[in-house]
Design an enzyme around this catalytic site. Structure first.
Site, PDB file in Angstrom:
ATOM      1  N   LYS A   7       0.799  -1.390  -0.027  1.00 35.77           N
ATOM      2  CA  LYS A   7      -0.346   0.327   0.335  1.00 35.77           C
ATOM      3  C   LYS A   7       0.694   1.127   0.360  1.00 35.77           C
ATOM      4  CE  LYS A   7      -1.579   2.931   1.635  1.00 35.77           C
ATOM      5  NZ  LYS A   7      -1.867   4.591   1.530  1.00 35.77           N
ATOM      6  N   GLU A  12       9.852   1.364  11.688  1.00 42.25           N
ATOM      7  CA  GLU A  12      10.462   3.036  11.284  1.00 42.25           C
ATOM      8  C   GLU A  12       9.278   4.276  11.031  1.00 42.25           C
ATOM      9  OE1 GLU A  12      11.945   5.368  10.290  1.00 42.25           O
ATOM     10  OE2 GLU A  12      12.526   4.846   8.158  1.00 42.25           O
ATOM     11  N   CYS A  20      12.978  10.581   6.860  1.00 39.21           N
ATOM     12  CA  CYS A  20      13.403  10.087   8.367  1.00 39.21           C
ATOM     13  C   CYS A  20      14.538   9.887   9.157  1.00 39.21           C
ATOM     14  CB  CYS A  20      13.166   8.701   8.154  1.00 39.21           C
ATOM     15  SG  CYS A  20      13.653   7.604   7.033  1.00 39.21           S
ATOM     16  N   GLU A  77      10.248  16.458  15.706  1.00 46.80           N
ATOM     17  CA  GLU A  77      10.364  16.372  13.834  1.00 46.80           C
ATOM     18  C   GLU A  77       9.764  17.074  13.207  1.00 46.80           C
ATOM     19  OE1 GLU A  77       8.692  12.606  11.624  1.00 46.80           O
ATOM     20  OE2 GLU A  77      11.291  12.577  10.924  1.00 46.80           O
TER      21      GLU A  77
HETATM   22  P1  NAI Z   1       1.703   9.168   7.300  1.00 40.55           P
HETATM   23  O1  NAI Z   1       1.890   8.395   8.473  1.00 40.55           O
HETATM   24  O2  NAI Z   1       0.108   9.414   7.515  1.00 40.55           O
HETATM   25  O3  NAI Z   1       1.625   8.236   6.697  1.00 40.55           O
HETATM   26  C1  NAI Z   1       2.383   6.997   5.879  1.00 40.55           C
HETATM   27  C2  NAI Z   1       2.064   5.861   5.416  1.00 40.55           C
HETATM   28  O4  NAI Z   1       0.945   5.311   6.165  1.00 40.55           O
HETATM   29  C3  NAI Z   1       0.980   6.329   4.160  1.00 40.55           C
HETATM   30  O5  NAI Z   1       1.479   5.099   3.104  1.00 40.55           O
HETATM   31  C4  NAI Z   1      -0.297   5.821   4.221  1.00 40.55           C
HETATM   32  O6  NAI Z   1      -1.745   5.999   3.339  1.00 40.55           O
HETATM   33  C5  NAI Z   1      -0.507   5.597   5.444  1.00 40.55           C
HETATM   34  N1  NAI Z   1      -1.326   5.820   6.260  1.00 40.55           N
HETATM   35  C6  NAI Z   1      -1.804   7.038   6.759  1.00 40.55           C
HETATM   36  N2  NAI Z   1      -2.905   6.682   7.815  1.00 40.55           N
HETATM   37  C7  NAI Z   1      -3.158   5.340   7.490  1.00 40.55           C
HETATM   38  C8  NAI Z   1      -4.138   4.584   9.008  1.00 40.55           C
HETATM   39  N3  NAI Z   1      -4.899   4.983   9.676  1.00 40.55           N
HETATM   40  N4  NAI Z   1      -4.069   3.173   8.699  1.00 40.55           N
HETATM   41  C9  NAI Z   1      -3.041   2.574   8.136  1.00 40.55           C
HETATM   42  N5  NAI Z   1      -2.231   3.560   7.427  1.00 40.55           N
HETATM   43  C10 NAI Z   1      -2.093   4.589   7.178  1.00 40.55           C
HETATM   44  O7  NAI Z   1       2.098   9.943   7.367  1.00 40.55           O
HETATM   45  P2  NAI Z   1       1.672  11.761   6.500  1.00 40.55           P
HETATM   46  O8  NAI Z   1       0.394  11.746   7.160  1.00 40.55           O
HETATM   47  O9  NAI Z   1       2.159  11.404   4.981  1.00 40.55           O
HETATM   48  O10 NAI Z   1       3.107  12.422   6.333  1.00 40.55           O
HETATM   49  C11 NAI Z   1       2.545  13.232   8.270  1.00 40.55           C
HETATM   50  C12 NAI Z   1       3.953  13.079   9.146  1.00 40.55           C
HETATM   51  O11 NAI Z   1       5.080  11.753   9.355  1.00 40.55           O
HETATM   52  C13 NAI Z   1       4.965  13.927   7.915  1.00 40.55           C
HETATM   53  O12 NAI Z   1       4.956  15.714   8.131  1.00 40.55           O
HETATM   54  C14 NAI Z   1       6.256  13.544   8.885  1.00 40.55           C
HETATM   55  O13 NAI Z   1       6.390  14.105  10.441  1.00 40.55           O
HETATM   56  C15 NAI Z   1       6.188  12.011   9.054  1.00 40.55           C
HETATM   57  N6  NAI Z   1       6.514  11.190   8.217  1.00 40.55           N
HETATM   58  C16 NAI Z   1       7.035  10.967   8.283  1.00 40.55           C
HETATM   59  C17 NAI Z   1       8.023   9.581   7.729  1.00 40.55           C
HETATM   60  C18 NAI Z   1       9.443   8.755   7.899  1.00 40.55           C
HETATM   61  O14 NAI Z   1      10.144   8.600   6.934  1.00 40.55           O
HETATM   62  N7  NAI Z   1       9.786   7.831   9.116  1.00 40.55           N
HETATM   63  C19 NAI Z   1       7.198   9.112   6.601  1.00 40.55           C
HETATM   64  C20 NAI Z   1       6.133  10.056   6.038  1.00 40.55           C
HETATM   65  C21 NAI Z   1       6.057  11.051   7.097  1.00 40.55           C
END
Ligand code: NAI
Ligand code: MG
Length: 481
Positions: free
Chosen positions: A175, A250, A284, A383
Site C-alpha cells: 500500500k 520505522e 526520516c 520532527e
Molecule cells: P502517515 O504516517 O499518515 O503516512 C504514511 C503511510 O501510512 C501512507 O502510506 C499512508 O497512506 C498510511 N496511513 C495513513 N493513515 C493510516 C491508517 N490509519 N492506517 C494505515 N495506514 C495509514 O504520514 P503523513 O500523514 O503523510 O505525514 C505526516 C507526518 O509523518 C510528516 O509530516 C512526517 O513528520 C511524518 N512522516 C515520517 C516518515 C518517515 O520516513 N519516517 C514518512 C512520512 C511521514
C-alpha cells in the site's frame, strides 16, 4: 479526468477500484493535478491478501532460492534500464531534484541486486544438543507481508521492503502513500515483466485510512512493515496486536549531528547542510539538530551559515540542492515550525534562496538554520520533516550525550571528531540504531541495517539483518540415537 485509472495490481491483473473511485495526483512542483490513481479500499485489500495467500501454494514456494534471485536480478536490470523514465516520474510526483530522483532509482535497483544475491543464502543453524539428537533451526518465510510505505522515497522504499520479502520467499501486498504512488505502479509492472508469478506482488493504491487501515486490520496477514508517522505507527501496532501479527515500524527521528572542537569544520558543515536539505528535509534520518561544542560554536556556525546560504531551492528540472515539500499540508506544517520559532525570538542564522524555477503555486520552503535553540523548544524536540536545522551548543562530552539522547526519538546520530577514543565512547552511549562517524548517510547504504529505538520504532530493515525480520525460525529436533 480522462479515463478511469487502473493502478491496482492483484494476481497479475491491473484494475481500478470496485467502487470506480479514484484520487487526483498533484505535483508539488506547481500544485497542478497531473494524474490519477485508483482509490482501493477494503474490497481490494481482501482480494489482494487472498491472491498473496494463494501464491504461497504456487511455484514461488517450491522454487529454489537461486531461481527467486534470478527473477529479482532481472527486475534490478529492468529498473536500471528504465532509470530515466522512473526518475522523471518520481521527480514529478514528489518534487525532488532530478539528480536525487536518479539516485533513488539506482538505489531501488541496488536493493533488488543485493537481495537477489541473498536469496540462496538464507542460512539456518545446526545446534549442539543431547547425545543422539540432531537439531536444526530453519528460517522460513513468514507468508503474506503487508507493506505500508510513505511518500518521501517511494521507489527506494519499494525496494527496501519488497527486496528482503521476496528473497526469503514471502508474498506481498503493498500500500503506497496516496501522495506518491506513481513509481510504485511502474515498478510493479516491471516486477511482473521480470517474471514474478501472479499473486507474489500485489499493489493496492488508496488512502491510508481506507486501504492502509484495511491492510493493517486484516486477519490473514502474517507480517506488517510500516514506515511513516509515529501516530499512524501506533495505530498499525494496535491493529497488529489484535491479530497477533508481528510488525516492523520505522517512525522518523530528531537525529543529532554532534560536532566536537577537533572536528574537520569544512567536511562536517558541508555534510550537515546537505543532509538536512536533501529531499527538502523529508528524510526520516535527516540530521535535524546540530550540537556544537561551545568553544567552537561561533566559528563553526560561521561555516554552517556560509553553506546554508548557498542552498538553492527550485523545481526538479533545475536540479538544485532542494525541491518543494510533498503537499500543502506539509508546507503549512513546516512553515508553522519556522513561524513559531521566529515569534519565540529564536535567531535565524541563515537561509537558502528560492530560485526562479520555484513557482508560487508549488510547495516550496526556504531552508532555515536557527540557533542557539533551547533544548526544550519544539524545534529541538519534534520532527519537522522539512529543511529546518536547529543549532544547539554544549559544553562537554557528557552534555552532548545527554542532549543527543534527550528527545523521544532514537534513529541515527552523526559524530564529528578526530579523537578515536571519544568516537568509540560516544557511539556506545548514543541510544540510536545507526551512528555515523565523520560522515553521514541519510537514507543511504543498502547494506547497512537500519531502524530505531524509542519513538523511532523497532525492528531492522536493510542489509542482511532484514532477512531475519522477514523469516521465522523453526527448530526441528530429530532423535536418531
Ligand atoms: P502517515 O504516517 O499518515 O503516512 C504514511 C503511510 O501510512 C501512507 O502510506 C499512508 O497512506 C498510511 N496511513 C495513513 N493513515 C493510516 C491508517 N490509519 N492506517 C494505515 N495506514 C495509514 O504520514 P503523513 O500523514 O503523510 O505525514 C505526516 C507526518 O509523518 C510528516 O509530516 C512526517 O513528520 C511524518 N512522516 C515520517 C516518515 C518517515 O520516513 N519516517 C514518512 C512520512 C511521514
Ligand atoms: Mg497521515
Amino acid at each position: 479526468m480522462p479515463t478511469e485509472p487502473k493502478t491496482i495490481f492483484i494476481a497479475g491483473e491491473w484494475s481500478g477500484a470496485q467502487s470506480r473511485a479514484s484520487l487526483e495526483v498533484r505535483s508539488p512542483i506547481d500544485g497542478e493535478i497531473f494524474a490519477a490513481i485508483s482509490r482501493g479500499g477494503k474490497a481490494e485489500i481482501d482480494r489482494a491478501v487472498a491472491a498473496a495467500r494463494a501464491a504461497l501454494s504456487g511455484p514461488w514456494t517450491t522454487m529454489a532460492g537461486f531461481e527467486r534471485g534470478r527473477i529479482m536480478s532481472k527486475l534490478s536490470a529492468l529498473i536500471l534500464d528504465n532509470t530515466e523514465e522512473l526518475a522523471q516520474l518520481e521527480a514529478r510526483d514528489t518534487g525532488k531534484p532530478i539528480s536525487q530522483a536518479r539516485t533513488d532509482i539506482k538505489a531501488t535497483a541496488r536493493y533488488f541486486e543485493f537481495y537477489a544475491g541473498a536469496a540462496d543464502k538464507v542460512l539456518g543453524d545446526v545446534l549442539p544438543f543431547l547425545d543422539g539428537y540432531q537439531v536444526t533451526v530453519q528460517r522460513e518465510a513468514r507468508g503474506v507481508c503487508g507493506l505500508i510505505i510513505p511518500w518521501n522515497y517511494p521507489a527506494s522504499m519499494f525496494g527496501r521492503t519488497i527486496g528482503p520479502a521476496l528473497a526469503t520467499g514471502n508474498t506481498v501486498v503493498l500500500k503506497p502513500a496516496e501522495d506518491a504512488s506513481m513509481s510504485c505502479a511502474r515498478l510493479t509492472a516491471l516486477a511482473h515483466q521480470a517474471g514474478l508469478p501472479p499473486g507474489v506482488i500485489n499493489l493496492v493504491t488508496g488512502l491510508g485510512e481506507e486501504a492502509g487501515a484495511a491492510l493493517s486490520q486484516h486477519t490473514d496477514v502474517d507480517f506488517l512493515s510500516f514506515t511513516g508517522s509515529p501516530e499512524v505507527g501506533t495505530l498499525i501496532q494496535t491493529e497488529a496486536a489484535k491479530n497477533h501479527v508481528p510488525c516492523v515500524l520505522e517512525l522518523g527521528g530528531k537525529s543529532p549531528q554532534i560536532v566536537f572542537e577537533d572536528a574537520d569544520f569544512e567536511a562536517a558543515a558541508k555534510t550537515i547542510v546537505s543532509v538536512i536539505t536533501q529531499n527538502a528535509g523529508q528524510t526520516c534520518s535527516a540530521g535535524s539538530r546540530v550540537l556544537i561544542q561551545r568553544s567552537i560554536y561561533d566559528r563553526f556556525v560561521a561555516v554552517l551559515r556560509e553553506k546554508m546560504t548557498e542552498v538553492r531551492v527550485g523545481a526538479p528540472a533545475a536540479d538544485l540542492q532542494c525541491g518543494p515539500v510533498i503537499n500543502r499540508a506539509q508546507q503549512v506544517k513546516v512553515k508553522g515550525f519556522i513561524e513559531r520559532a521566529t515569534s519565540d525570538g529564536i535567531n535565524v542564522i541563515a537561509q537558502g534562496t528560492l530560485d526562479k524555477s520555484a513557482v508560487a503555486t508549488g510547495y516550496f520552503i526556504t531552508p532555515t538554520l536557527f540557533g542557539p535553540v533551547p533544548v526544550k523548544h519544539e524545534l529541538a524536540q519534534d520532527e519537522v520533516f522539512g529543511p529546518v536545522l536547529a543549532a544547539i551548543p554544549f559544553e562537554d562530552e557528557a552534555e552532548a550525550i545527554a542532549i543527543a539522547n534527550g528527545t523521544a526519538y532514537g534513529l541515527v546520530a552523526g559524530l564529528w571528531t578526530e579523537n578515536g577514543a571519544r568516537q568509540m565512547r560516544v557511539a556506545k552511549k548514543l541510544r540510536v540504531g545507526q551512528v555515523f562517524i565523520n560522515n553521514y548517510g541519510a537514507g543511504g547504504g543498502i547494506e547497512l541495517p537500519f531502524g530505531g529505538v524509542k519513538r523511532s520504532g523497532h525492528g531492522r530493515e536493510k542489509g542482511l539483518e532484514a532477512l531475519k525480520e522477514y523469516t521465522v525460525a523453526k527448530t526441528v529436533v530429530l532423535k536418531h540415537g
